[in-house]
Design an enzyme around this catalytic site. Structure first.
Site, PDB file in Angstrom:
ATOM      1  N   HIS A  66       6.512   1.934  19.296  1.00 25.65           N
ATOM      2  CA  HIS A  66       5.558   2.434  18.359  1.00 25.65           C
ATOM      3  C   HIS A  66       5.551   3.772  17.796  1.00 25.65           C
ATOM      4  CE1 HIS A  66       1.242   1.216  17.010  1.00 25.65           C
ATOM      5  NE2 HIS A  66       1.606   2.327  16.074  1.00 25.65           N
TER       6      HIS A  66
ATOM      7  N   GLU B  33       1.153  -4.587  23.063  1.00 25.56           N
ATOM      8  CA  GLU B  33       1.743  -2.992  23.510  1.00 25.56           C
ATOM      9  C   GLU B  33       0.884  -2.710  24.708  1.00 25.56           C
ATOM     10  OE1 GLU B  33       1.909  -0.520  20.267  1.00 25.56           O
ATOM     11  OE2 GLU B  33       2.775  -2.021  18.789  1.00 25.56           O
TER      12      GLU B  33
ATOM     13  N   ARG C 132       1.889  -3.907  12.591  1.00 25.66           N
ATOM     14  CA  ARG C 132       1.154  -4.457  13.701  1.00 25.66           C
ATOM     15  C   ARG C 132       1.675  -5.712  14.283  1.00 25.66           C
ATOM     16  NH1 ARG C 132      -0.152   0.036  14.204  1.00 25.66           N
ATOM     17  NH2 ARG C 132      -2.645   0.912  14.003  1.00 25.66           N
TER      18      ARG C 132
ATOM     19  N   GLY D  40       0.820  -1.215   0.032  1.00 33.85           N
ATOM     20  CA  GLY D  40      -0.037   0.066  -0.066  1.00 33.85           C
ATOM     21  C   GLY D  40       0.770   1.269  -0.048  1.00 33.85           C
ATOM     22  N   ARG D  41       0.455   2.328   0.513  1.00 31.58           N
ATOM     23  CA  ARG D  41       1.163   3.578   0.493  1.00 31.58           C
ATOM     24  C   ARG D  41       2.513   3.485   1.222  1.00 31.58           C
ATOM     25  NH1 ARG D  41      -3.841   5.534   2.218  1.00 31.58           N
ATOM     26  NH2 ARG D  41      -4.868   7.085   0.923  1.00 31.58           N
TER      27      ARG D  41
ATOM     28  N   THR E 123       6.861  -2.415  11.169  1.00 34.67           N
ATOM     29  CA  THR E 123       6.527  -1.400  11.667  1.00 34.67           C
ATOM     30  C   THR E 123       4.983  -1.146  11.433  1.00 34.67           C
ATOM     31  OG1 THR E 123       6.908  -0.086   9.314  1.00 34.67           O
ATOM     32  CG2 THR E 123       8.629  -0.067  10.977  1.00 34.67           C
TER      33      THR E 123
HETATM   34  C1  8YV Z   1      -0.415   6.055  15.072  1.00 27.01           C
HETATM   35  C2  8YV Z   1      -0.410   3.726  13.672  1.00 27.01           C
HETATM   36  O1  8YV Z   1       0.361   6.823  15.799  1.00 27.01           O
HETATM   37  O2  8YV Z   1      -1.578   5.208  12.345  1.00 27.01           O
HETATM   38  C3  8YV Z   1      -1.487   4.029  12.818  1.00 27.01           C
HETATM   39  O3  8YV Z   1      -2.066   3.246  12.296  1.00 27.01           O
HETATM   40  O4  8YV Z   1       0.019   2.681  13.928  1.00 27.01           O
HETATM   41  C4  8YV Z   1       0.342   4.853  14.525  1.00 27.01           C
HETATM   42  O5  8YV Z   1       1.456   5.542  13.683  1.00 27.01           O
HETATM   43  C5  8YV Z   1      -1.462   5.318  15.764  1.00 27.01           C
HETATM   44  O6  8YV Z   1      -2.372   4.180  15.238  1.00 27.01           O
HETATM   45  C6  8YV Z   1      -2.219   6.453  16.535  1.00 27.01           C
HETATM   46  O7  8YV Z   1      -3.562   6.051  16.881  1.00 27.01           O
END
Ligand code: 8YV
Length: 330
Positions: A294, A276, A247, A163-164, A245
């Protein structure tokens, strides 16, 4: 929703502390309850919030389960997530209650890709091991064989999820002269594939056996939960590194730690974890693992832009427009 003059002010509950200027703008526009103490809300507090709010602004630290959505009052019409991933929200339950769900895509792509590259460089080049030795005062000076890592140039990078963020990682990897491979639900258009000089693997297992580095960049869904289970992880070459990076739940963390410990995988760079903020103690014991809290999107610019997106999504809903970053309805 309350009415001030000609303005309709929805009751917005924000679950965590957001950047000051975002909170200020929210306070100007909406009837907002902030969480200034910034402690994650308990399930009971979340239930109370959805029972009162017109709009809930959660983050990745809030588990918006079916149980919590069941406690929502009729007035809850929008969950405007601060973050791109929505795996912490039960979308089926939200859909059944016709609750709109929005997220903040696009504005954290480059920062998350940068952090992916930072890990991708740190693990094979043993940056944190070096830093630790230096700070401990144990460095006795240069030697020809001290802290030898592995070269990045010329290595094969297998990106899971194009994806992006996956594509932003691919562009960076190309600049480091890595050869880019990817596995994705669907193949990229030929021109994008050509631009990234990327090789597509429909079969993930086939890709895993051939790569020097794997980067996980897909969202967490039912299909990707434990996508890299013990059996799959065993398919990696022993000199391969894994970067995650996305989940934590996408990788069987326990299996990853076991395989690194016995030398079946060379190392890992992890910004996300299964439970987490609890970290598997086995991971903490390993030298060739870099662990970050995270922080993929943790830049001032990204967090501000995420806040802006939340504001825009709420504002669009209040003005009876379709919020731009809708996850639900599709
Ligand atoms: C965010 C992330 O900081 O946007 C996402 O999905 O994993 C993170 O970079 C976090 O989700 C904020 O809710």
């Amino acid at each position: 929703m309350s009415q001030t003059g000609n303005r309709t002010r929805p009751k917005v509950i924000v679950t965590r502390k957001l950047p000051d200027s975002i909170e200020t703008r929210m306070a100007e526009l909406f009837d907002v309850t902030f969480n200034l103490a910034d402690k994650p809300l308990t399930a009971e507090q979340l239930k109370k919030a959805v029972a009162e709010a017109d709009v809930l602004v959660p983050t990745v630290t809030d588990d918006i389960t079916a149980d919590i959505i069941a406690a929502a009052g009729e007035q809850l019409k929008l969950i405007a997530n601060f973050g791109a991933g929505v795996d912490h929200i039960d979308l089926t339950a939200a859909k059944e209650k016709s609750i709109i769900v929005t997220n903040t895509p696009g504005v954290l792509t480059e920062d998350t890709a940068d952090l992916t590259m930072a890990l991708l460089l740190s693990v094979p080049r043993r940056l944190f091991e070096g830093e630790k030795i230096l700070r401990s005062g144990d460095w006795t000076g240069w030697t020809p064989t001290f802290l030898m890592g592995r070269r990045i140039q010329g290595k094969r990078l297998g990106i899971i999820g194009m994806g992006r963020i996956g594509r932003a990682v691919a562009r960076r990897a190309k600049a480091f002269n890595m050869s880019v491979h990817y596995h994705n639900r669907s193949r990229l258009p030929a021109d994008v594939e050509a631009e990234l000089e990327a090789t597509y693997w429909e079969d993930l297992d086939q890709m895993l056996t051939r790569m020097d580095v794997i980067s996980v960049n897909c969202p967490l869904t039912e299909e990707t939960n434990r996508l890299l289970d013990r059996e799959r992880l065993k398919k990696l070459q022993p000199h391969a590194f894994i970067i995650n990076t996305a989940r934590g739940e996408i990788i069987d963390e326990e299996a990853l730690a076991d395989l690194i410990e016995v030398g079946r995988i060379a190392g890992a760079g992890l910004d996300v974890f299964e439970q987490e903020p609890t970290i598997n103690p086995k991971l903490l014991e390993l030298e060739n693992v870099v662990l970050l809290p995270h922080m993929g999107s943790a830049t001032v610019e990204a967090r501000m832009a995420m806040g802006e997106k939340v504001l825009i999504n709420i504002r669009a809903y209040v003005d009876s427009h379709r919020p731009p970053d809708r996850v639900l309805p599709i």
